[in-house]
Scaffold this motif. Sequence first.
Motif, short mmCIF file in Angstrom:
data_model
loop_
_atom_site.label_atom_id
_atom_site.label_comp_id
_atom_site.label_asym_id
_atom_site.label_seq_id
_atom_site.Cartn_x
_atom_site.Cartn_y
_atom_site.Cartn_z
N HIS A 40 0.84 -1.32 0.07
CA HIS A 40 -0.03 0.34 0.05
C HIS A 40 0.80 1.29 -0.09
CE1 HIS A 40 -3.18 -2.66 0.84
NE2 HIS A 40 -2.63 -2.90 1.99
N VAL A 41 2.35 1.03 0.06
CA VAL A 41 2.92 2.49 -0.10
C VAL A 41 4.23 2.29 -1.09
CG1 VAL A 41 4.59 3.97 1.46
CG2 VAL A 41 2.60 2.86 2.59
N TYR A 42 4.13 3.29 -1.89
CA TYR A 42 5.49 3.25 -2.82
C TYR A 42 7.00 3.04 -2.10
CZ TYR A 42 8.70 5.24 -5.84
OH TYR A 42 9.89 5.47 -6.46
N SER A 43 6.72 4.01 -1.03
CA SER A 43 7.94 4.03 -0.15
C SER A 43 7.81 4.56 1.24
CB SER A 43 9.28 4.59 -0.84
OG SER A 43 10.45 4.74 0.20
N ALA A 48 13.48 9.07 -0.25
CA ALA A 48 13.60 8.18 -1.35
C ALA A 48 12.65 8.58 -2.17
CB ALA A 48 13.28 6.69 -0.91
N VAL A 49 11.28 8.83 -2.04
CA VAL A 49 10.33 9.11 -2.83
C VAL A 49 10.68 10.32 -3.69
CG1 VAL A 49 8.11 10.13 -3.03
CG2 VAL A 49 8.50 8.22 -1.60
N LYS A 50 11.38 11.40 -2.85
CA LYS A 50 11.98 12.74 -3.66
C LYS A 50 12.88 12.40 -4.46
CE LYS A 50 14.42 15.07 -0.89
NZ LYS A 50 14.97 16.12 -0.01
N LEU A 51 14.09 11.47 -3.97
CA LEU A 51 15.24 11.21 -4.90
C LEU A 51 14.62 10.18 -6.37
CD1 LEU A 51 18.14 11.10 -5.88
CD2 LEU A 51 18.05 9.02 -4.22
N GLU A 52 13.52 9.37 -6.10
CA GLU A 52 13.20 8.67 -7.22
C GLU A 52 12.34 9.54 -8.21
OE1 GLU A 52 12.29 4.45 -7.04
OE2 GLU A 52 13.55 4.19 -5.22
N SER A 53 11.41 10.42 -7.54
CA SER A 53 10.73 11.26 -8.35
C SER A 53 11.50 12.23 -9.11
CB SER A 53 9.76 12.11 -7.57
OG SER A 53 8.95 11.10 -6.70
N PHE A 54 12.61 12.73 -8.56
CA PHE A 54 13.56 13.71 -9.37
C PHE A 54 14.26 12.81 -10.53
CE2 PHE A 54 17.40 15.79 -10.30
CZ PHE A 54 17.10 16.99 -10.38
N LYS A 73 27.47 6.84 5.85
CA LYS A 73 26.75 7.84 6.70
C LYS A 73 25.64 7.48 7.49
CE LYS A 73 29.81 11.16 5.45
NZ LYS A 73 30.96 11.29 6.06
N GLY A 74 25.23 6.18 7.35
CA GLY A 74 23.93 5.75 8.16
C GLY A 74 22.78 6.28 7.47
N MET A 75 22.71 6.80 6.22
CA MET A 75 21.40 7.31 5.47
C MET A 75 20.82 6.38 4.65
SD MET A 75 22.98 11.01 4.85
CE MET A 75 22.28 12.50 5.93
N VAL A 76 19.43 6.83 4.25
CA VAL A 76 18.81 6.15 3.29
C VAL A 76 17.92 7.43 2.86
CG1 VAL A 76 17.04 4.34 2.63
CG2 VAL A 76 19.05 3.69 4.15
N PRO A 77 17.88 7.50 1.46
CA PRO A 77 18.35 6.81 0.25
C PRO A 77 19.89 7.30 0.06
CG PRO A 77 17.01 8.55 -0.53
CD PRO A 77 17.08 8.66 1.02
N PHE A 78 20.55 6.64 -0.83
CA PHE A 78 21.73 7.16 -1.13
C PHE A 78 22.06 6.35 -2.48
CE2 PHE A 78 22.48 3.14 1.18
CZ PHE A 78 23.84 2.37 0.40
N GLN A 136 7.69 11.85 10.42
CA GLN A 136 7.09 11.12 11.56
C GLN A 136 5.98 10.10 11.23
OE1 GLN A 136 7.52 14.48 11.37
NE2 GLN A 136 9.02 15.03 12.64
N VAL A 137 4.92 10.48 10.18
CA VAL A 137 4.10 9.54 9.71
C VAL A 137 4.47 8.33 9.05
CG1 VAL A 137 2.19 9.36 8.21
CG2 VAL A 137 2.36 11.54 9.57
N GLY A 138 5.56 8.40 8.30
CA GLY A 138 6.20 7.36 7.77
C GLY A 138 6.81 6.41 8.79
N PHE A 139 7.55 7.12 9.78
CA PHE A 139 8.13 6.17 10.72
C PHE A 139 7.05 5.37 11.65
CE2 PHE A 139 11.99 9.14 11.51
CZ PHE A 139 12.60 8.29 10.36
N TYR A 140 5.91 6.12 11.60
CA TYR A 140 4.63 5.61 12.64
C TYR A 140 3.97 4.40 11.73
CZ TYR A 140 0.23 4.51 14.62
OH TYR A 140 -0.96 4.05 15.27
N TYR A 141 4.03 4.63 10.42
CA TYR A 141 3.52 3.44 9.40
C TYR A 141 4.41 2.30 9.51
CZ TYR A 141 1.69 1.20 5.43
OH TYR A 141 1.29 0.28 4.40
N ARG A 142 5.60 2.80 9.22
CA ARG A 142 6.63 1.60 9.27
C ARG A 142 6.92 0.77 10.30
NH1 ARG A 142 12.53 3.54 8.10
NH2 ARG A 142 11.33 4.90 6.63
#
Length: 155
Positions: A40-43, A48-54, A73-78, A136-142
């Motif tokens: 139900h969620v693209y990402s 990551a949504v911002k990067l892939e959309s660009f 550096k402990g980040m996603v996306p990269f 925060q919404v994404g973290f709650y969902y995930r």
Amino acid sequence: SLSTFTMAMMREADEEPLPSVEKNFLDRPIFAFNFAPVPHVYSVCPFAVKLESFLRINKIPYESIYGGNFSSKGMVPFIRLDHPDKETGHEIPDSNVIIERLREELGESSSEAHVTPHQRATTHFLIRMLEEHTQQVGFYYRYGLHIESFLDALD
């Protein structure tokens, strides 16, 4: 107002030089690392949504690599250029840094090259609002609602 986390990240980003990448990296294979999709969620990661959309809007070819990989550096996306593995590929973390590098590389052919100052300001406002308030919404969902699906997808 900016969150404490964002302020700390901005200070840290100001202190560290950007990774050096020679020009013309658009001609090199780009591997975009992101969390695995969940139902139900693209990402679940707004960055990551911002990067892939660009990448899609600007018709930049890339290959998505899904999983639980984090950048050095402990980040996603990269992204990694040339090869998806750590030892061979050149890594660029942080969606904002990646997009800025791509904008520079694209120049006049960027989808954003001909926007007015008003459109640029509106875009900046929307990006900031979405990044600061959907995370925060994404973290709650995930982690709250769908942790089992998320962990299964990482395996």
